[in-house]
Design a protein around this motif. Structure first.
Motif, PDB file in Angstrom:
ATOM      1  N   UNK A 114       0.860  -1.119   0.070  1.00  0.00           N
ATOM      2  CA  UNK A 114      -0.103   0.057   0.155  1.00  0.00           C
ATOM      3  C   UNK A 114       0.773   1.252  -0.009  1.00  0.00           C
ATOM      4  N   UNK A 115       0.429   2.261  -0.604  1.00  0.00           N
ATOM      5  CA  UNK A 115       1.012   3.550  -0.455  1.00  0.00           C
ATOM      6  C   UNK A 115       0.915   4.043   0.931  1.00  0.00           C
ATOM      7  N   UNK A 116       1.883   4.909   1.344  1.00  0.00           N
ATOM      8  CA  UNK A 116       1.731   5.466   2.565  1.00  0.00           C
ATOM      9  C   UNK A 116       1.943   6.973   2.343  1.00  0.00           C
ATOM     10  N   UNK A 117       1.426   7.740   3.336  1.00  0.00           N
ATOM     11  CA  UNK A 117       1.424   9.371   2.898  1.00  0.00           C
ATOM     12  C   UNK A 117       2.941   9.812   2.457  1.00  0.00           C
ATOM     13  N   UNK A 118       3.761   9.203   3.011  1.00  0.00           N
ATOM     14  CA  UNK A 118       5.061   9.818   2.755  1.00  0.00           C
ATOM     15  C   UNK A 118       5.648   9.387   1.476  1.00  0.00           C
ATOM     16  N   UNK A 119       5.000   8.626   0.732  1.00  0.00           N
ATOM     17  CA  UNK A 119       5.266   8.302  -0.708  1.00  0.00           C
ATOM     18  C   UNK A 119       4.903   9.245  -1.731  1.00  0.00           C
ATOM     19  N   UNK A 120       4.128  10.316  -1.275  1.00  0.00           N
ATOM     20  CA  UNK A 120       3.621  11.486  -1.929  1.00  0.00           C
ATOM     21  C   UNK A 120       4.496  12.762  -1.663  1.00  0.00           C
ATOM     22  N   UNK A 121       4.571  13.419  -2.448  1.00  0.00           N
ATOM     23  CA  UNK A 121       5.275  14.914  -2.163  1.00  0.00           C
ATOM     24  C   UNK A 121       4.126  15.790  -1.298  1.00  0.00           C
ATOM     25  N   UNK A 122       4.949  16.422  -0.537  1.00  0.00           N
ATOM     26  CA  UNK A 122       4.098  16.949   0.629  1.00  0.00           C
ATOM     27  C   UNK A 122       3.226  18.143  -0.155  1.00  0.00           C
ATOM     28  N   UNK A 123       2.152  18.482   0.397  1.00  0.00           N
ATOM     29  CA  UNK A 123       1.406  19.392   0.114  1.00  0.00           C
ATOM     30  C   UNK A 123       0.031  19.458   0.944  1.00  0.00           C
ATOM     31  N   UNK A 124      -0.840  20.278   0.429  1.00  0.00           N
ATOM     32  CA  UNK A 124      -2.081  20.650   1.231  1.00  0.00           C
ATOM     33  C   UNK A 124      -3.130  19.340   1.193  1.00  0.00           C
ATOM     34  N   UNK A 125      -3.069  18.582   0.037  1.00  0.00           N
ATOM     35  CA  UNK A 125      -4.081  17.550   0.095  1.00  0.00           C
ATOM     36  C   UNK A 125      -3.510  16.407   0.732  1.00  0.00           C
ATOM     37  N   UNK A 126      -2.115  16.260   1.050  1.00  0.00           N
ATOM     38  CA  UNK A 126      -1.725  15.089   1.719  1.00  0.00           C
ATOM     39  C   UNK A 126      -1.959  15.644   3.381  1.00  0.00           C
ATOM     40  N   UNK A 127      -1.656  16.759   3.709  1.00  0.00           N
ATOM     41  CA  UNK A 127      -1.823  17.320   4.973  1.00  0.00           C
ATOM     42  C   UNK A 127      -3.394  17.052   5.396  1.00  0.00           C
TER      43      UNK A 127
END
Length: 146
Positions: A114-127
């Motif tokens: 599974x993807x983890x939040x850390x796999x994505x570039x930081x941003x408003x949507x991830x927050x």
């Protein structure tokens, strides 16, 4: 790292044939071991696709397509979510997964990380996802946390 163990559907599972007591006992033992090791996140069987539906997208339009679905090999009958320290640890545990067929026939399970939040570039949507406090990276400490 979280991994999903995907149990593929069979003709029997799609016809609603329930697992034998022996298979249920093997699955229960395996999942108890995962829980004791602090690795079990979630597990469940799925009802036959006849009780499900798909949403078909065409641009912004959506339509509902009721099951059953013909291609059994494309369907899943159940899943187990585990939390492992490494791919190797996940492989070690998934090799122990009981044969999910009722009669012990040849089959396969699929395992996907599974993807983890850390796999994505930081941003408003991830927050925004972090604020939802969903299951990302939560590892059960003991049976009382499940």
């Amino acid at each position: 790292m979280r991994f999903m163990i995907i149990v593929k559907a069979t003709k029997d599972s799609e016809e609603g044939v329930m697992p034998t007591e022996k298979l249920l006992a093997e699955m229960a033992s395996y999942h108890e071991e995962l829980q004791k090791a602090g690795m079990l996140v979630d597990a469940s069987g799925l009802q036959p696709s006849a009780k499900g539906w798909r949403i078909r997208y065409q641009g912004d339009k959506r339509s509902v397509v009721d099951g059953p679905f013909a291609e059994t090999k494309e369907l899943i009958a159940g899943y187990t979510l585990i939390q492992a320290e490494s791919r190797e640890e996940a492989i070690e545990w998934t090799r122990r997964f009981p044969n999910p067929t009722i009669d012990g026939a040849a089959c396969e399970i699929e395992v996907r990380q599974l993807f983890e939040l850390e796999d994505f570039a930081p941003g408003e949507a991830i927050e925004r996802f972090r604020e939802l406090d969903v299951c990302f990276e939560k590892r059960p400490q003991d049976a009382s946390t499940l």
